[in-house]
Design a protein around this motif. Structure first.
Motif, PDB file in Angstrom:
ATOM      1  N   LEU A 297       0.761  -1.215  -0.033  1.00  0.00           N
ATOM      2  CA  LEU A 297       0.025  -0.100  -0.041  1.00  0.00           C
ATOM      3  C   LEU A 297       0.838   1.248  -0.064  1.00  0.00           C
ATOM      4  O   LEU A 297       0.336   2.356  -0.778  1.00  0.00           O
ATOM      5  N   ARG A 298       1.991   1.321   0.627  1.00  0.00           N
ATOM      6  CA  ARG A 298       2.734   2.509   0.736  1.00  0.00           C
ATOM      7  C   ARG A 298       3.649   2.828  -0.593  1.00  0.00           C
ATOM      8  O   ARG A 298       3.526   4.026  -0.988  1.00  0.00           O
ATOM      9  N   GLU A 299       3.851   1.569  -1.379  1.00  0.00           N
ATOM     10  CA  GLU A 299       4.265   2.017  -2.860  1.00  0.00           C
ATOM     11  C   GLU A 299       3.035   2.676  -3.540  1.00  0.00           C
ATOM     12  O   GLU A 299       3.274   3.384  -4.533  1.00  0.00           O
ATOM     13  N   VAL A 300       1.822   1.969  -3.514  1.00  0.00           N
ATOM     14  CA  VAL A 300       0.823   2.321  -4.305  1.00  0.00           C
ATOM     15  C   VAL A 300       0.338   3.972  -3.827  1.00  0.00           C
ATOM     16  O   VAL A 300       0.194   4.774  -4.884  1.00  0.00           O
ATOM     17  N   GLU A 301       0.462   3.962  -2.772  1.00  0.00           N
ATOM     18  CA  GLU A 301       0.280   5.706  -2.255  1.00  0.00           C
ATOM     19  C   GLU A 301       1.322   6.514  -3.175  1.00  0.00           C
ATOM     20  O   GLU A 301       1.069   7.670  -3.095  1.00  0.00           O
ATOM     21  N   ALA A 302       2.493   6.446  -3.070  1.00  0.00           N
ATOM     22  CA  ALA A 302       3.633   6.787  -3.674  1.00  0.00           C
ATOM     23  C   ALA A 302       3.552   7.072  -5.040  1.00  0.00           C
ATOM     24  O   ALA A 302       4.013   8.194  -5.577  1.00  0.00           O
ATOM     25  N   VAL A 303       3.080   6.181  -5.753  1.00  0.00           N
ATOM     26  CA  VAL A 303       2.937   6.337  -7.255  1.00  0.00           C
ATOM     27  C   VAL A 303       1.647   6.741  -7.928  1.00  0.00           C
ATOM     28  O   VAL A 303       1.465   7.159  -8.734  1.00  0.00           O
ATOM     29  N   ALA A 304       0.599   6.214  -7.115  1.00  0.00           N
ATOM     30  CA  ALA A 304      -0.811   6.244  -7.748  1.00  0.00           C
ATOM     31  C   ALA A 304      -1.358   7.786  -7.974  1.00  0.00           C
ATOM     32  O   ALA A 304      -1.112   8.532  -6.886  1.00  0.00           O
ATOM     33  N   ASP A 305      -1.977   8.070  -8.910  1.00  0.00           N
ATOM     34  CA  ASP A 305      -2.920   9.290  -9.125  1.00  0.00           C
ATOM     35  C   ASP A 305      -4.331   9.112  -8.528  1.00  0.00           C
ATOM     36  O   ASP A 305      -5.023   9.930  -8.015  1.00  0.00           O
ATOM     37  N   ARG A 306      -4.952   8.075  -8.935  1.00  0.00           N
ATOM     38  CA  ARG A 306      -6.255   7.503  -8.588  1.00  0.00           C
ATOM     39  C   ARG A 306      -6.150   6.248  -7.839  1.00  0.00           C
ATOM     40  O   ARG A 306      -5.348   5.281  -8.208  1.00  0.00           O
ATOM     41  N   LEU A 307      -7.464   6.080  -7.238  1.00  0.00           N
ATOM     42  CA  LEU A 307      -7.518   4.626  -6.394  1.00  0.00           C
ATOM     43  C   LEU A 307      -8.832   4.324  -6.646  1.00  0.00           C
ATOM     44  O   LEU A 307      -9.847   4.805  -6.862  1.00  0.00           O
ATOM     45  N   VAL A 308      -8.836   2.728  -6.823  1.00  0.00           N
ATOM     46  CA  VAL A 308     -10.160   1.937  -7.049  1.00  0.00           C
ATOM     47  C   VAL A 308      -9.984   0.995  -5.824  1.00  0.00           C
ATOM     48  O   VAL A 308      -9.123   0.242  -6.033  1.00  0.00           O
ATOM     49  N   VAL A 309     -10.875   0.697  -4.996  1.00  0.00           N
ATOM     50  CA  VAL A 309     -10.929  -0.005  -3.822  1.00  0.00           C
ATOM     51  C   VAL A 309     -11.925  -0.846  -3.947  1.00  0.00           C
ATOM     52  O   VAL A 309     -13.279  -0.637  -4.144  1.00  0.00           O
ATOM     53  N   ILE A 310     -11.913  -2.323  -3.943  1.00  0.00           N
ATOM     54  CA  ILE A 310     -12.918  -3.177  -4.097  1.00  0.00           C
ATOM     55  C   ILE A 310     -12.828  -4.175  -2.798  1.00  0.00           C
ATOM     56  O   ILE A 310     -12.021  -4.533  -2.437  1.00  0.00           O
ATOM     57  N   GLY A 311     -14.283  -4.563  -2.378  1.00  0.00           N
ATOM     58  CA  GLY A 311     -14.236  -5.534  -1.304  1.00  0.00           C
ATOM     59  C   GLY A 311     -15.678  -6.192  -1.513  1.00  0.00           C
ATOM     60  O   GLY A 311     -16.735  -5.696  -1.837  1.00  0.00           O
ATOM     61  N   GLY A 312     -15.352  -7.647  -1.225  1.00  0.00           N
ATOM     62  CA  GLY A 312     -16.445  -8.377  -1.685  1.00  0.00           C
ATOM     63  C   GLY A 312     -17.061  -8.496  -2.985  1.00  0.00           C
ATOM     64  O   GLY A 312     -18.221  -8.442  -3.103  1.00  0.00           O
ATOM     65  N   GLY A 313     -16.343  -8.180  -3.918  1.00  0.00           N
ATOM     66  CA  GLY A 313     -16.530  -8.118  -5.319  1.00  0.00           C
ATOM     67  C   GLY A 313     -17.279  -6.810  -5.652  1.00  0.00           C
ATOM     68  O   GLY A 313     -17.426  -6.821  -6.837  1.00  0.00           O
ATOM     69  N   ARG A 314     -17.371  -5.727  -5.016  1.00  0.00           N
ATOM     70  CA  ARG A 314     -17.850  -4.564  -5.524  1.00  0.00           C
ATOM     71  C   ARG A 314     -16.925  -3.463  -5.052  1.00  0.00           C
ATOM     72  O   ARG A 314     -16.122  -3.401  -4.119  1.00  0.00           O
ATOM     73  N   ILE A 315     -17.025  -2.263  -6.032  1.00  0.00           N
ATOM     74  CA  ILE A 315     -16.382  -1.281  -5.779  1.00  0.00           C
ATOM     75  C   ILE A 315     -16.845  -0.403  -4.302  1.00  0.00           C
ATOM     76  O   ILE A 315     -18.160  -0.074  -4.296  1.00  0.00           O
ATOM     77  N   VAL A 316     -15.828  -0.233  -3.321  1.00  0.00           N
ATOM     78  CA  VAL A 316     -16.181   0.272  -2.072  1.00  0.00           C
ATOM     79  C   VAL A 316     -15.839   2.059  -2.235  1.00  0.00           C
ATOM     80  O   VAL A 316     -16.477   2.589  -1.301  1.00  0.00           O
ATOM     81  N   ALA A 317     -14.846   2.292  -3.132  1.00  0.00           N
ATOM     82  CA  ALA A 317     -14.404   3.562  -3.400  1.00  0.00           C
ATOM     83  C   ALA A 317     -13.625   3.741  -4.567  1.00  0.00           C
ATOM     84  O   ALA A 317     -13.072   2.821  -4.787  1.00  0.00           O
ATOM     85  N   GLN A 318     -13.760   5.101  -5.105  1.00  0.00           N
ATOM     86  CA  GLN A 318     -12.740   5.373  -6.112  1.00  0.00           C
ATOM     87  C   GLN A 318     -12.859   6.536  -6.316  1.00  0.00           C
ATOM     88  O   GLN A 318     -13.717   7.493  -6.067  1.00  0.00           O
ATOM     89  N   GLY A 319     -11.732   7.069  -6.893  1.00  0.00           N
ATOM     90  CA  GLY A 319     -11.436   8.709  -7.173  1.00  0.00           C
ATOM     91  C   GLY A 319     -10.165   9.134  -6.965  1.00  0.00           C
ATOM     92  O   GLY A 319      -9.167   8.257  -6.945  1.00  0.00           O
ATOM     93  N   ASP A 320      -9.788  10.522  -6.979  1.00  0.00           N
ATOM     94  CA  ASP A 320      -8.559  11.128  -7.010  1.00  0.00           C
ATOM     95  C   ASP A 320      -7.845  10.521  -5.505  1.00  0.00           C
ATOM     96  O   ASP A 320      -8.499  10.699  -4.646  1.00  0.00           O
ATOM     97  N   LYS A 321      -6.741  10.039  -5.590  1.00  0.00           N
ATOM     98  CA  LYS A 321      -5.889   9.758  -4.386  1.00  0.00           C
ATOM     99  C   LYS A 321      -5.903  10.591  -3.349  1.00  0.00           C
ATOM    100  O   LYS A 321      -6.583  10.458  -2.238  1.00  0.00           O
ATOM    101  N   ASP A 322      -5.821  11.837  -3.383  1.00  0.00           N
ATOM    102  CA  ASP A 322      -5.736  12.958  -2.511  1.00  0.00           C
ATOM    103  C   ASP A 322      -7.015  13.289  -1.811  1.00  0.00           C
ATOM    104  O   ASP A 322      -7.182  13.266  -0.681  1.00  0.00           O
TER     105      ASP A 322
END
Length: 298
Positions: free
Chosen positions: A188-213
């Protein structure tokens, strides 16, 4: 661009991916996150045409992956670093891929050098490669056709800290030159360092997505009380998602809602503050609280 629209995958009664939609734009790195069994790999396999969806669709550059005339020249894919011919040398493996894609042979040496596999490593059989070397060779395969899009599932697995730092710079440079990167990783720390956007999935469904900041700025609320059990019960009765944090309870709700739930139950709080300062790790724990972490066995 990667465009995922309402992707769904069912295995009998089990729904592995449920109505997943997101977009990855040129010039960005999108971090695709979720616990084990959340549906990340299945989603990526559907994008790459390896697993047929039960519903929905995915396109890369406006076309389904299977309809791309020479997909390796447009999309670089690394889903399993071990899925390589163990009896070939690293150079031979890339040479075969280059011939298949119609890539000039000189790209083989240049790409091996780019991923840090020297002449000695290039002559070694893949069966003798460490996991980190297989990851580098897999990334070389993905980059060989000079694609515009990269789809990478756990590419840093097996790399040492120096290798992880190197990969971060490689992906950042690829995106800064207009490329599109979809990156799944448990680091996660490496993703945080390089990503612009995040898509978070849990139980097969998107629980959050959008600009990282923006997502990290709204990471929920951290709360503590002398009677932790009473606080936890009050939050559950109020219907607020709760997970255990290192410094207290992490609640996926704003501070006002958390404070009101505690006040209604007569629970005295010792701390109540935004949890955004905990970074991506804390956000991940908050968003995926209660999601199954068991691997699906089919």
């Amino acid at each position: 661009m990667i465009d995922v629209a309402h992707l769904t995958k069912r295995y009998g009664r089990h729904t592995a991916v449920d109505d997943v939609s997101f977009r990855c734009e040129p010039g960005t790195v999108t971090g695709f996150l979720g616990p084990n069994g959340a549906g990340k790999s299945t989603t990526m396999r559907m994008i790459c045409g390896l697993t047929p969806p039960s519903g929905g669709a995915a396109t890369v550059g406006g076309r389904p992956y299977r309809e791309l005339p020479n997909p390796g020249r447009e999309v670089g894919v690394l889903l399993d670093a071990s899925a390589q011919h163990a009896g070939r040398t690293g150079r031979e493996a890339l040479a075969v891929a280059a011939a298949t894609m119609g890539v000039e042979h000189r790209r083989v040496a240049a790409t091996l050098d780019l991923v840090g596999l020297n002449a000695v490593a290039a002559k070694r059989r893949v069966r003798a490669y460490s996991l980190g070397m297989r990851q580098r060779l897999g990334l070389a395969h993905a980059l060989l056709g000079d694609p515009r899009v990269l789809i990478l599932d756990e590419p840093a697995n097996g790399l040492d800290p120096e290798g992880i730092f190197w990969m971060r710079g490689l992906l950042r440079d690829f995106a800064d030159r207009g490329g599109t990167v979809l990156l799944s990783s448990h680091l996660l720390r490496e993703v945080e360092a390089v990503a612009d956007r995040l898509v978070v999935i849990g139980g097969g469904r998107i629980v959050a997505q959008g600009d990282k900041d923006e997502l990290l700025a709204g990471g929920g609320t951290l709360v503590r009380a002398r009677d932790a059990a009473a606080l936890r019960g009050a939050l559950h009765r109020a219907g607020l998602p709760v997970t255990e944090g290192t410094d207290g309870l992490l609640v996926r709700a704003d501070a006002e809602a958390v404070g009101q739930a505690a006040a209604d139950a007569g629970v005295a709080l010792t701390e109540l503050r935004p949890a955004g300062s905990g970074g991506l790790e804390q956000l991940f724990l908050t968003l995926t609280a209660g999601a199954s972490t068991r691997e699906a066995v089919r």
